[in-house]
Write a protein that holds these residues in place. Structure first.
Motif, short mmCIF file in Angstrom:
data_model
loop_
_atom_site.label_atom_id
_atom_site.label_comp_id
_atom_site.label_asym_id
_atom_site.label_seq_id
_atom_site.Cartn_x
_atom_site.Cartn_y
_atom_site.Cartn_z
N THR A 204 31.07 60.74 -24.61
CA THR A 204 31.18 61.01 -26.04
C THR A 204 32.11 59.97 -26.65
O THR A 204 32.82 59.25 -25.93
CB THR A 204 31.75 62.41 -26.32
OG1 THR A 204 33.07 62.51 -25.77
CG2 THR A 204 30.86 63.50 -25.73
N THR A 212 33.79 64.02 -33.07
CA THR A 212 33.37 63.65 -31.72
C THR A 212 31.86 63.79 -31.62
O THR A 212 31.29 64.81 -32.00
CB THR A 212 34.06 64.53 -30.67
OG1 THR A 212 35.48 64.33 -30.77
CG2 THR A 212 33.60 64.17 -29.27
N ARG A 213 31.21 62.73 -31.13
CA ARG A 213 29.75 62.68 -31.10
C ARG A 213 29.26 62.31 -29.71
O ARG A 213 29.92 61.54 -28.99
CB ARG A 213 29.24 61.65 -32.11
CG ARG A 213 29.60 61.96 -33.57
CD ARG A 213 29.14 60.83 -34.48
NE ARG A 213 29.24 61.17 -35.89
CZ ARG A 213 30.33 60.96 -36.62
NH1 ARG A 213 31.40 60.44 -36.09
NH2 ARG A 213 30.33 61.29 -37.91
N SER A 214 28.08 62.81 -29.38
CA SER A 214 27.43 62.42 -28.13
C SER A 214 26.30 61.42 -28.39
O SER A 214 25.70 60.91 -27.44
CB SER A 214 26.87 63.65 -27.41
OG SER A 214 25.94 64.33 -28.24
#
Length: 324
Positions: A204, A212-214
């Motif tokens: 991530t 927070t990003r995947s």
């Protein structure tokens, strides 16, 4: 949509409530305030969406752009933040398992916070602007140039055009977008948010805005990418391990391509930095992070079929977002 071929067009990137900076840019482009509307004797402005959220003068920016559009002095396409506002404010279809098209999660509430606060004392105005957002097309196709907020995908635009010839959607289509994987859902995600890909190895990343990003935003024009790092298109760098990871042959095949022989394409959305310039001879992004004290950028389009770096015009956003 047929546009007047004898008129010049000034394409303007994401404003995000920076109304005073927009006035400074319009002034630099030769527009003047007459009868309460910014006008140019020979040219027309085209706004690339994302008028709302984040900035200090969202209400003023909406009035300015709306009044120009109504007076025929401008056109405007929908950005993902206008879609978000509609989806936040619209009840979901019965049986969908949610109350609103866009769930009222803490993350979504944070994104729309400034807009709702700035309209708190003007609820009737806000409802009128929400109605107006339905009049903003998801794309403009003028023949020799095209405009979309994030990504031109002909495979989605052509069936969308068959359903909504002018690119203006309705409430039912908006509500249908709440269903993951539906045609409406794919249209809004691709045209207004662009292409993306999941980070490899379960990684991530946390962006400068604290989310927070995947997934990460990807280029939709790269000719021969080999690694994840070759296709990233966002301000936040990938973790080193992700950037060096090779793309599979299937991933390469599935990447969207906007070819060099296609008409000029103007997008916003992507938070660029540095000196404004074409990405390719037929592709320009005009979002240069105005609301983060970057630049508010325009491109002065006439009859050219290839972009000219000398025709970018911009103003620096001053601290605080200062009057003209």
């Amino acid at each position: 949509m047929l546009l007047d071929p004898t008129r010049g067009y000034d394409l303007i990137g994401d404003i995000h409530g920076c109304a005073h900076t927009l006035e400074r840019l319009l002034d630099a482009l030769g527009y003047r305030l007459r009868d309460g509307v910014w006008r140019h004797p020979r040219r027309q402005a085209i706004f690339l969406g994302d008028l709302v959220d984040r900035g200090p003068r969202i209400r003023e920016a909406l009035h300015l752009v709306h009044d120009m559009v109504v007076a025929g002095e401008a056109l405007c396409v929908m950005g993902n933040h206008e879609y978000n506002a509609l989806a936040w404010s619209t009840a979901a279809l019965p049986g969908s398992g949610r109350q609103h098209v866009r769930e009222h999660s803490p993350r979504h509430a944070r994104l729309i916070k400034e807009t709702l606060e700035q309209f708190e004392a003007y609820p009737d105005e806000w409802r009128q602007f929400l109605d107006w957002f339905y009049e903003l097309p998801l794309f403009l196709d003028a023949g020799h140039f095209r405009v979309v907020h994030a990504c031109w995908d002909a495979g989605l635009i052509e069936p969308l055009r068959a359903q909504f010839a002018d690119g203006r959607i309705d409430k039912h289509f908006l509500q249908a977008s709440a269903v993951h994987g539906s045609f409406a859902n794919m249209v809004f995600n691709r045209l207004l948010r662009g292409t993306d890909m999941r980070l490899p190895h379960g990684l991530t990343l946390t962006s400068d805005d604290g989310f927070t990003r995947s997934h990460f935003r990807t280029k939709f024009w790269e000719e021969d990418p080999q690694t994840y790092g070759d296709i990233v298109f966002q301000p936040d760098a990938l973790p080193a391990l992700a950037a060096q990871t090779p793309l599979s042959e299937l991933q390469k095949t599935e990447l969207l391509k906007y070819e060099t022989d296609q008409p000029l394409l103007f997008v916003g959305h992507y938070w660029r930095s540095g000196k404004p310039a074409p990405i390719r001879s037929n592709l320009a992004c005009l979002d240069y992070s105005a609301v983060l004290y970057g630049k508010l950028v325009a491109y002065r389009l006439d009859q050219e079929r290839r972009l000219d770096a000398r025709k970018f015009v911009w103003v620096e956003v001053e601290r605080p977002e200062a009057p003209r």
